[in-house]
Motif scaffolding. Structure first.
Motif, short mmCIF file in Angstrom:
data_model
loop_
_atom_site.label_atom_id
_atom_site.label_comp_id
_atom_site.label_asym_id
_atom_site.label_seq_id
_atom_site.Cartn_x
_atom_site.Cartn_y
_atom_site.Cartn_z
N GLN A 1 16.16 1.82 -5.64
CA GLN A 1 17.01 0.80 -4.88
C GLN A 1 16.49 -0.64 -4.54
O GLN A 1 17.20 -1.50 -3.87
CB GLN A 1 16.93 1.56 -3.40
CG GLN A 1 17.69 2.92 -3.57
CD GLN A 1 18.10 3.71 -2.04
OE1 GLN A 1 17.30 3.51 -1.42
NE2 GLN A 1 19.16 4.13 -2.04
N SER A 2 15.70 -0.91 -5.39
CA SER A 2 15.35 -2.35 -5.32
C SER A 2 16.39 -3.25 -5.78
O SER A 2 16.50 -4.65 -5.60
CB SER A 2 13.83 -2.62 -6.32
OG SER A 2 14.12 -2.47 -7.64
N ASN B 1 8.41 -1.82 -7.07
CA ASN B 1 9.18 -3.19 -6.97
C ASN B 1 8.09 -4.26 -7.28
O ASN B 1 7.15 -4.63 -6.17
CB ASN B 1 9.81 -3.41 -5.63
CG ASN B 1 10.80 -4.84 -5.80
OD1 ASN B 1 10.51 -5.69 -6.88
ND2 ASN B 1 11.65 -5.05 -4.82
N PRO B 2 8.22 -4.97 -8.57
CA PRO B 2 7.03 -5.79 -8.76
C PRO B 2 6.85 -6.93 -7.84
O PRO B 2 5.96 -7.68 -8.01
CB PRO B 2 7.22 -6.34 -10.20
CG PRO B 2 8.69 -5.98 -10.61
CD PRO B 2 8.90 -4.69 -9.64
N ASN B 3 8.16 -7.24 -7.30
CA ASN B 3 8.06 -8.36 -6.28
C ASN B 3 7.07 -8.42 -5.15
O ASN B 3 6.77 -9.19 -4.60
CB ASN B 3 9.51 -8.59 -5.70
CG ASN B 3 10.60 -8.84 -6.61
OD1 ASN B 3 10.03 -9.62 -7.62
ND2 ASN B 3 11.71 -8.81 -6.34
N PHE B 4 6.68 -6.95 -5.05
CA PHE B 4 5.57 -6.81 -4.07
C PHE B 4 4.23 -6.65 -4.47
O PHE B 4 3.31 -5.99 -3.94
CB PHE B 4 5.92 -5.70 -2.95
CG PHE B 4 7.07 -5.99 -2.30
CD1 PHE B 4 6.93 -6.34 -0.93
CD2 PHE B 4 8.53 -5.72 -2.72
CE1 PHE B 4 8.08 -6.73 -0.15
CE2 PHE B 4 9.62 -5.93 -1.92
CZ PHE B 4 9.37 -6.56 -0.58
N GLY B 5 3.93 -7.06 -5.85
CA GLY B 5 2.88 -6.88 -6.30
C GLY B 5 2.70 -5.59 -7.44
O GLY B 5 3.75 -4.65 -7.21
N GLU C 1 14.04 -8.17 -2.07
CA GLU C 1 13.38 -8.81 -1.44
C GLU C 1 12.50 -7.70 -0.23
O GLU C 1 11.86 -8.22 0.26
CB GLU C 1 14.05 -9.97 -0.75
CG GLU C 1 15.26 -9.51 0.40
CD GLU C 1 16.46 -9.10 -0.27
OE1 GLU C 1 17.33 -9.27 0.59
OE2 GLU C 1 16.60 -8.72 -1.58
N VAL C 2 13.44 -6.63 -0.16
CA VAL C 2 12.81 -5.67 0.89
C VAL C 2 12.47 -4.33 0.63
O VAL C 2 11.61 -3.69 1.32
CB VAL C 2 13.85 -5.65 1.86
CG1 VAL C 2 14.20 -6.90 2.60
CG2 VAL C 2 15.16 -4.96 1.65
N VAL C 3 12.79 -3.76 -0.54
CA VAL C 3 12.57 -2.41 -0.96
C VAL C 3 11.24 -2.53 -1.97
O VAL C 3 11.19 -2.99 -3.11
CB VAL C 3 13.91 -1.87 -1.92
CG1 VAL C 3 13.25 -0.37 -2.25
CG2 VAL C 3 14.94 -1.58 -1.05
N VAL C 4 10.26 -1.96 -1.25
CA VAL C 4 8.84 -2.04 -2.00
C VAL C 4 8.73 -1.10 -2.88
O VAL C 4 8.29 -1.46 -4.23
CB VAL C 4 7.72 -1.76 -0.81
CG1 VAL C 4 6.38 -1.74 -1.71
CG2 VAL C 4 7.78 -2.80 0.13
N ALA C 5 9.44 0.21 -2.86
CA ALA C 5 9.22 1.40 -3.82
C ALA C 5 10.21 1.98 -3.50
O ALA C 5 10.85 2.18 -2.43
CB ALA C 5 7.78 1.62 -3.90
N SER C 6 10.66 3.13 -4.69
CA SER C 6 11.73 3.99 -4.30
C SER C 6 10.96 5.20 -4.95
O SER C 6 10.41 5.43 -6.08
CB SER C 6 12.96 3.77 -5.24
OG SER C 6 13.50 2.44 -4.58
N VAL C 7 11.42 6.42 -3.77
CA VAL C 7 10.83 7.80 -4.64
C VAL C 7 12.24 8.35 -5.23
O VAL C 7 13.28 8.30 -4.83
CB VAL C 7 10.59 8.51 -3.15
CG1 VAL C 7 10.56 10.15 -3.29
CG2 VAL C 7 9.36 8.16 -2.60
N LEU C 8 11.90 8.75 -6.25
CA LEU C 8 12.82 9.44 -7.29
C LEU C 8 12.86 11.03 -7.54
O LEU C 8 12.00 11.31 -7.67
CB LEU C 8 12.73 8.74 -8.64
CG LEU C 8 12.36 7.13 -8.75
CD1 LEU C 8 12.38 6.67 -10.19
CD2 LEU C 8 13.69 6.62 -8.02
#
Length: 324
Positions: free
Chosen positions: A247-248, A298-302, A253-260
């Motif tokens: 869901q990134s 999401n690589p935007n959060f490291g 800019e807000v979704v750190v990760a997603s459980v799949l």
């Protein structure tokens, strides 16, 4: 030249929305797909639909798709095709369709019936694929504990049931085992299946949680999660862990990760098994250890890949203990 039949069918009664996609019908098997909810949720249903598209890219078959919004009240869709052809299989996506799946299997004892994320079906013509989600949610809890600045995280779940409980307990235990002091709260969107497609209500819940200091929300509510992501996009410091799909793409800019849940691969595999003649009935568990579930960051959060790798075995073992 093969005959081509193009049909647009819209059924709006008792909350039933039928959207068959029918192309060339001559000499092609018919695959009926029934969703609990509608496409466009950027979550559970869209993941399953990707698997249907992948299968259609390899195999030649005709598809009828149906969206069921109220499984307890809506009738079983018409399964036969526009020219009266019998389906090669029926694929039902979502736990609310368990009773419908069993009814179809009982009424058509030679028809392969595949139910995803369902309670176990009975019958020699049924296949149930269950996705244990404790392990991937455990990893989400560890990530949430690392991302929170307030020490308060939450789960927003579609409704209170056993399926949601597995997400919630895994997430809570992961947060506890993170080594940080974190308070985990839980909120439910509704007390019925409407909790999976009520984004405005989920947005209100996110607002209330934020007012209480929560700054990371794990949304386990299907299409309702879009409301949480929308709120987070407009709220400084709020972060989200998504579910079922990456869901990134709707909240980079807000979704750190997603459980799949790897529904796309399972849908592809089950359609393939029927078309290639090796359908196997039974119940299959597809969890963290065998790639039925997982987590994407999401690589935007490291780069969280090392954390996930380091704690993967721990999470898989926790899932095994929970399921035993």
């Amino acid at each position: 030249m093969k005959s081509v039949s193009i049909i647009i069918l819209l059924c709006l009664f008792s909350g039933l929305l039928c959207l068959p996609v029918v192309g060339e019908t001559s000499n092609k098997p018919l695959v009926d797909v029934i969703y609990s909810g509608g496409k466009g949720d950027h979550s559970f249903i869209d993941s399953a639909y990707r698997g249907l598209i992948q299968a259609a890219e390899k195999y030649s078959f005709t598809t009828q798709e149906y969206s069921i919004l109220n499984a307890s009240a809506d009738p079983v869709p018409q399964l036969n095709g526009p020219e009266g052809e019998t389906p090669a299989m029926v694929l039902l996506v979502g736990n609310p369709l368990t009773s419908m799946a069993q009814e179809i299997a009982d009424s058509h004892p030679t028809l392969p019936v595949v139910a995803l994320d369902s309670d176990s079906l009975v019958g020699n013509n049924t296949k149930t694929v269950v996705f244990p989600m404790y392990g991937s949610s455990y990893l989400a809890g560890i990530i949430a504990a690392g991302e929170t600045r307030t020490g308060k995280v939450a789960v927003v779940a579609g409704r209170d049931n056993a399926l949601m409980s597995e997400f919630i307990q895994g997430f809570s235990q992961g947060a506890v085992q993170s080594g940080k002091e974190v308070l985990v709260s839980t909120a439910y969107v509704a007390d019925d299946n409407s909790g999976y497609w009520s984004p405005e209500r989920a947005k209100e819940i996110a607002r209330d949680l934020s007012a209480n200091g929560t700054d990371v929300i794990f949304t386990v509510a299907g299409g309702s999660g879009m409301g949480v992501i929308e709120y987070a996009r407009n709220t400084s410091g709020m972060k989200v862990i998504g579910v079922d799909s990456d869901q990134s793409v709707v909240g980079p800019e807000v979704v750190v990760a997603s459980v799949l849940k790897n529904l796309d691969q399972v849908v592809y595999n089950e359609i393939s098994s029927v078309i290639e003649g090796n359908f196997t009935p039974g119940v299959e568990l597809s969890g963290l250890a065998d790639n039925g579930s997982g987590i994407v960051f999401n690589p935007n959060f490291g780069n969280l890949s090392s954390l996930i790798t380091d704690r993967f075995g721990e999470a898989a073992e926790a899932e095994d203990r929970y399921r035993s």
